[in-house]
Enzyme design. Structure first.
Site, PDB file in Angstrom:
ATOM      1  N   GLN C 101       0.805  -1.221   0.000  1.00  0.00           N
ATOM      2  CA  GLN C 101       0.000   0.000   0.000  1.00  0.00           C
ATOM      3  C   GLN C 101       0.841   1.276   0.000  1.00  0.00           C
ATOM      4  O   GLN C 101       0.526   2.247  -0.683  1.00  0.00           O
ATOM      5  CB  GLN C 101      -0.919  -0.020   1.219  1.00  0.00           C
ATOM      6  CG  GLN C 101      -2.041   0.965   1.165  1.00  0.00           C
ATOM      7  CD  GLN C 101      -3.042   0.761   2.307  1.00  0.00           C
ATOM      8  OE1 GLN C 101      -3.726   1.684   2.678  1.00  0.00           O
ATOM      9  NE2 GLN C 101      -3.120  -0.419   2.864  1.00  0.00           N
TER      10      GLN C 101
ATOM     11  N   THR D  46      -3.943   5.208  12.071  1.00  0.00           N
ATOM     12  CA  THR D  46      -4.527   4.256  11.134  1.00  0.00           C
ATOM     13  C   THR D  46      -4.028   4.582   9.729  1.00  0.00           C
ATOM     14  O   THR D  46      -3.948   5.754   9.344  1.00  0.00           O
ATOM     15  CB  THR D  46      -6.073   4.207  11.225  1.00  0.00           C
ATOM     16  OG1 THR D  46      -6.558   3.224  10.307  1.00  0.00           O
ATOM     17  CG2 THR D  46      -6.717   5.543  10.935  1.00  0.00           C
ATOM     18  N   GLU D  47      -3.643   3.547   9.006  1.00  0.00           N
ATOM     19  CA  GLU D  47      -2.926   3.727   7.737  1.00  0.00           C
ATOM     20  C   GLU D  47      -3.720   4.541   6.725  1.00  0.00           C
ATOM     21  O   GLU D  47      -3.152   5.174   5.843  1.00  0.00           O
ATOM     22  CB  GLU D  47      -2.569   2.365   7.123  1.00  0.00           C
ATOM     23  CG  GLU D  47      -3.791   1.559   6.665  1.00  0.00           C
ATOM     24  CD  GLU D  47      -3.449   0.137   6.244  1.00  0.00           C
ATOM     25  OE1 GLU D  47      -2.380  -0.365   6.597  1.00  0.00           O
ATOM     26  OE2 GLU D  47      -4.289  -0.484   5.568  1.00  0.00           O
ATOM     27  N   ASN D  48      -5.052   4.503   6.849  1.00  0.00           N
ATOM     28  CA  ASN D  48      -5.874   5.218   5.887  1.00  0.00           C
ATOM     29  C   ASN D  48      -5.995   6.709   6.192  1.00  0.00           C
ATOM     30  O   ASN D  48      -6.890   7.377   5.678  1.00  0.00           O
ATOM     31  CB  ASN D  48      -7.248   4.557   5.730  1.00  0.00           C
ATOM     32  CG  ASN D  48      -7.961   4.318   7.047  1.00  0.00           C
ATOM     33  OD1 ASN D  48      -7.334   3.922   8.029  1.00  0.00           O
ATOM     34  ND2 ASN D  48      -9.242   4.547   7.082  1.00  0.00           N
ATOM     35  N   SER D  88       0.591   9.413   5.199  1.00  0.00           N
ATOM     36  CA  SER D  88       0.337   8.388   6.200  1.00  0.00           C
ATOM     37  C   SER D  88       1.418   7.305   6.155  1.00  0.00           C
ATOM     38  O   SER D  88       1.927   6.868   7.194  1.00  0.00           O
ATOM     39  CB  SER D  88      -1.036   7.754   5.965  1.00  0.00           C
ATOM     40  OG  SER D  88      -1.310   6.803   6.961  1.00  0.00           O
TER      41      SER D  88
END
Lengths: 203, 228, 228, 203
Positions: C101, D46-48, D88
């Site tokens: 990601q 949080t990665e998002n 992030s």
């Protein structure tokens, strides 16, 4: 008649397509801004982190936290935005600016640019954002006199000053003529008070 | 836990020989009070990474004048009022590495982002790429550039909350957010400290994770060069 | 000049075989209305770059179901409700490139920033680095990663002004700002369009320079997976 | 007595230093959040794209625009911030997180991690942010059972599952024991309902 700096700035301004994102570097090219019309809807970028920069600030509008790349106090227009330096240079290096206008010591007929260093051994080198602009903007316009103070052409077959960027300039606006430059060499677009024959002899 | 009572407390522990990232573009965003505190603190043999090399006799110029700086890494040392740097440089008493401004920003971002090196289009074919690795990718030439990591960053922001979240003012933002990510210890002077929750989470520019120490300092009224 | 009257007008001209960056993390930030318009528009043979590979029968899943997608580049195709993708994949009717990601985000940022390639610490020694160049820098191993550039980005934001400046809402921001920088043509659906000057310049997340077309679309009330 | 998942989560929570920036991945490790105390002042990432994430949202607090990495609706705490994906993951990959807690299929005694792929030929591969977290956080804790459903140890001399990261795990929390892992191999820190002798035999 050769063009004055103001006339040259007006000429550059006229050629900038409507809606363009434009960086005018520092110094003389910033005068192009004075000749852009509201109808053009051109949005000015300044490397120190702003889009939709307005005119120079005066009087009470002067804010030490709001300057242009030349560290001159400026104003903001509606729809402005601020961002940090990595994002600002992402705009420049990532090819997002439509046009930048830079000054130059020399430009080669193939579009090489020399505008950051005279090569003088005692000069303190300083590059700022010149190299990033040179390689990043979709169109790099140079605005300069055609001859230096010693009467030598600044549009040259090959730059002798230290380079800022290779084959990056697309058009050169001078007091005596406007040239397209690139792989095919320099082509005169228009001239002012000088014949094409004279131009051929000096460039 | 990030708040400090004084600028002197905020700069405590900076070691001799440190690489110090100093925010600001000319005067705008320059952390004047932190630099003054660093002068009092006494660390020397410093490498300074900043866009310029000081203006007049204040801020970075004062640090240079105090003889604490061994090397400057910057994009544009030469300014109308950079006489302190100019004299040191001509006297051979300071090293200079000139870096294109975009490389300066991107190399610090790379340090902050864990990038080991990157291929960059800027400076290809120029003296500033001499001796560096190059590579052609998809028909375009690039120069390999490496991260610039700081031991310390000294930056100036407009407002912080108690968790170290920062917002800036106008073009004084410049290098601050990038430097905050690139240093082991990021020290920030702000005009105002507010409670957690007072800054809209959508508008935070530097999240507190990048900030180690925050101190309130009176915004100095400094000169704007162009306004003189 | 960036405003479009309808989502159909907004997606006009997307060519067969295009690489399309599609925002969203699961449902949050997914540009549902633009994707529906793209289905009507008819472009096929697409390469889709997105974090996931569709949820349920809507959005990206609907585009996949319509048979328009040749390849998906994503970090996490497999989800509780990714049955459209799962079936296509198991039937050998769609290509998949799985990308960590962070690499997905950073490779798109590189495309937007003009970076030719970068050395990245993620995936060293794993199957996802197989066949890729590696390099040791300062004692740490890195993998060389190349940019992902889109012909088109379809993203969703909260509010736009007439110049294309964008702000987002909460974690629906996710990939939007990065994708906006990485595509030749960035198309944005927003819940609200305001006049220039209505968004505080300090809070703009995506400056208009990265935005080509803006269209207002009713925010769809979509399901949140975890809330079922 | 072996620890329950809740007890294990509490154990991990207890070991997280005050003021840490922490990512709890997805699935079981997110239960660590239930055991963090306000006094610890731990800030969850949080990665998002969010810092200072709060507990899961319920009822009217559910907002489809506010979810965690597992796409579960969550809440925000005072002092939260939102940012885009590149920023992030910069936090993750640039070494800015103090601790992350991940699940695992296998961990090697030297700290190699396998948690993204079972290696089954028909599995659809999906990695998400696992590899970025594994190499980025200053401390990577794994939380898992010591044995899999077939009774095979998941702490192994060498991972047989596809790797997520090399030598990245520093500590392994299991239902039967806590281990430090790394260059020197696995060292038992504490054990629960199993003797050190028994542990030596199985790991």
């Amino acid at each position: 008649m050769p063009l004055s700096t103001g006339e040259l700035a007006a000429l550059v301004a006229r050629d900038i397509p409507a809606g363009s994102y434009v960086n005018l570097g520092i110094g003389q090219p910033t005068r192009v801004a004075d000749h852009l019309t509201p109808e053009q809807g051109v949005i000015l970028h300044t490397e120190n982190g702003m889009l939709n920069m307005g005119p120079a600030a005066t009087g009470d509008d002067i804010d030490p936290d709001l300057t242009n790349a030349g560290k001159v106090p400026v104003t903001e227009l509606p729809g402005a935005s601020y961002f940090h330096h990595a994002d600002s240079f992402m705009m420049m290096r990532g090819g997002h600016l439509d046009v930048c206008v830079l000054g130059a010591f020399q430009v080669s007929v193939h579009g090489d640019l020399a505008n950051w260093h005279t090569g003088a051994p005692d000069a303190i080198p300083a590059v700022g954002g010149a190299m990033d602009l040179a390689i990043g903007a979709k169109q790099v316009y140079v605005m300069m006199t055609l001859f230096d103070k010693q009467g030598r052409p600044k549009l040259v077959p090959k730059c002798t000053y230290p380079l800022t960027g290779l084959r990056c300039v697309s058009r050169v606006y001078t007091d005596l003529a406007v040239f397209d430059v690139g792989a095919g060499g320099a082509v005169v677009r228009e001239s002012f008070g000088i014949t094409r024959e004279q131009l051929r002899q000096v460039t | 836990m990030k708040l400090r009572e004084s600028v002197d407390e905020a700069v405590a522990g900076i070691a001799d020989g440190s690489t110090v990232l100093v925010g600001g573009f000319g005067m705008a965003g320059m952390p004047f009070d932190l630099i003054d505190a660093l002068i009092r603190q006494g660390a020397t043999g410093l490498t300074i990474v900043s866009n310029n090399a000081g203006n007049g006799d204040v801020g970075l110029a004062a640090l240079l004048k105090a003889g604490r700086v061994q090397k400057v890494i910057c994009s544009f040392p030469r300014q109308s009022d950079s006489y302190v740097f100019d004299d040191l440089y001509r006297a051979g008493r300071i090293e200079l590495e000139v870096v294109p401004q975009g490389n300066l920003a991107e190399r610090m971002r790379a340090a902050g982002a864990g990038i080991g090196a990157f291929y960059c289009p800027t400076a290809v074919g120029t003296p500033l790429a001499e001796g560096k690795e190059t590579r052609t990718i998809d028909g375009r030439d690039y120069v390999l550039e490496f991260p610039i990591k700081g031991d310390v960053a000294l930056i100036s922001a407009h407002r912080a909350d108690r968790l170290g979240n920062l917002v800036y003012r106008k073009t004084a933002r410049n290098f601050g957010p990038v430097m905050a990510t690139a240093a082991t210890t990021t020290i920030v002077q702000v005009s105002e400290v507010v409670e957690a929750g007072s800054i809209d989470p959508e508008t935070v520019v530097t999240p507190g994770i990048f900030v180690d120490r925050v101190v309130r300092a009176e915004a100095r009224s400094y000169m704007v060069e162009g306004a003189r």
